[in-house]
Design a protein around this motif. Structure first.
Motif, short mmCIF file in Angstrom:
data_model
loop_
_atom_site.label_atom_id
_atom_site.label_comp_id
_atom_site.label_asym_id
_atom_site.label_seq_id
_atom_site.Cartn_x
_atom_site.Cartn_y
_atom_site.Cartn_z
N UNK A 145 46.02 105.16 75.76
CA UNK A 145 46.20 105.16 74.31
C UNK A 145 46.84 106.48 73.89
N UNK A 146 47.95 106.39 73.19
CA UNK A 146 48.60 107.58 72.63
C UNK A 146 48.40 107.55 71.11
N UNK A 147 47.85 108.64 70.58
CA UNK A 147 47.64 108.76 69.14
C UNK A 147 48.44 109.96 68.64
N UNK A 148 49.51 109.68 67.91
CA UNK A 148 50.34 110.73 67.32
C UNK A 148 50.31 110.53 65.82
N UNK A 149 49.60 111.42 65.12
CA UNK A 149 49.34 111.26 63.69
C UNK A 149 48.70 109.89 63.47
N UNK A 150 49.36 109.00 62.73
CA UNK A 150 48.77 107.69 62.44
C UNK A 150 49.40 106.56 63.25
N UNK A 151 50.14 106.91 64.31
CA UNK A 151 50.79 105.89 65.15
C UNK A 151 50.07 105.80 66.49
N UNK A 152 49.63 104.59 66.82
CA UNK A 152 48.92 104.34 68.07
C UNK A 152 49.78 103.46 68.99
N UNK A 153 49.90 103.88 70.23
CA UNK A 153 50.58 103.09 71.26
C UNK A 153 49.59 102.85 72.38
N UNK A 154 49.53 101.61 72.87
CA UNK A 154 48.55 101.24 73.88
C UNK A 154 49.25 100.57 75.06
N UNK A 155 48.85 100.98 76.26
CA UNK A 155 49.32 100.34 77.49
C UNK A 155 48.11 99.80 78.25
N UNK A 156 48.23 98.62 78.83
CA UNK A 156 47.23 98.06 79.73
C UNK A 156 47.90 97.89 81.09
N UNK A 157 47.35 98.55 82.09
CA UNK A 157 47.90 98.48 83.46
C UNK A 157 49.41 98.75 83.48
N UNK A 158 49.82 99.73 82.67
CA UNK A 158 51.21 100.19 82.68
C UNK A 158 52.14 99.42 81.76
N UNK A 159 51.65 98.36 81.12
CA UNK A 159 52.49 97.55 80.23
C UNK A 159 52.13 97.87 78.78
N UNK A 160 53.14 98.21 77.97
CA UNK A 160 52.88 98.48 76.55
C UNK A 160 52.53 97.18 75.84
N UNK A 161 51.40 97.20 75.14
CA UNK A 161 50.93 95.99 74.47
C UNK A 161 50.78 96.18 72.96
N UNK A 162 50.88 97.44 72.49
CA UNK A 162 50.68 97.68 71.06
C UNK A 162 51.41 98.93 70.61
N UNK A 163 52.04 98.83 69.43
CA UNK A 163 52.52 100.00 68.70
C UNK A 163 52.17 99.75 67.24
#
Length: 198
Positions: A145-163
């Protein structure tokens, strides 16, 4: 020559930006004890052994959150996780209890919402995409999970699943691991790593 120079500067700028967004990851769990985490009073939920952090519901199923002692602004957290017995409803809290990335079965929707943001009062404003294709329900998985200010990016097993762009996000705060109340459940974590984005 001027055009080449501009391209070189552009490339260097892009490289610097990418590097700045990928911080040095540091161990947040030593595999032996709960050092670095705020251990709840009368702790019966969290234990460390053989490199694993185990969350186990108590007899009253009150649930609990294990918070880092340190506060973070922009960061990446990455951990391996494995669902155990029971109905696993867990997640990662980002700076406070109002910003969460779900892992496991949603108590309200009664289905797996791993990788999706849960915001109290708004439920799940969006759903992570493609999780069923990459998640291994009975094996070890890795969430990033990357949290930069109010933007969240999520990867599961190396695959991006959420921005996802959230709202009402605090500037900084601790990171928490959840043991949801009301369930009988077990979940294990290992290789917990956190990197601060400067």
């Amino acid at each position: 020559m001027i055009r080449i120079g501009i391209l070189v500067l552009f490339f260097i700028g892009c490289l610097y930006t990418a590097t700045a967004q990928e911080p040095k990851m540091k161990k947040a769990f030593n595999g032996k004890n709960l050092k670095g985490w705020t251990v709840p009073e009368n702790n019966i939920w969290w234990s460390a052994k053989d490199g694993l952090l185990l969350a186990q519901s108590g007899p009253k199923k009150t649930g609990n959150i294990l918070w880092t002692e340190k506060n973070y602004k922009d960061f990446i957290i990455e951990t391996d996780f494995k669902y155990g017995e029971g109905t696993v409803d867990t997640g990662i809290f980002l700076r406070n209890e109002d910003q969460q990335i779900q892992m496991g079965i949603s108590g309200s929707l009664k289905r797996d919402m791993t990788g999706s943001p849960y915001i109290p009062g708004k439920s799940y404003p969006v759903e992570a995409e493609g999780v069923a294709d990459v998640l291994k329900p009975k094996d070890w998985n890795t969430i990033k999970v990357k949290a930069v200010a109010n933007v969240y990016t999520v990867w599961i097993n190396g695959t991006e699943v959420l921005n996802f762009e959230s709202a009402d996000v605090p500037e900084e705060g601790p990171i928490g691991l959840q043991l949801h109340p009301g369930n009988e459940m077990q979940v294990s974590f290992r290789n917990i790593r956190i990197g601060e984005i400067k």
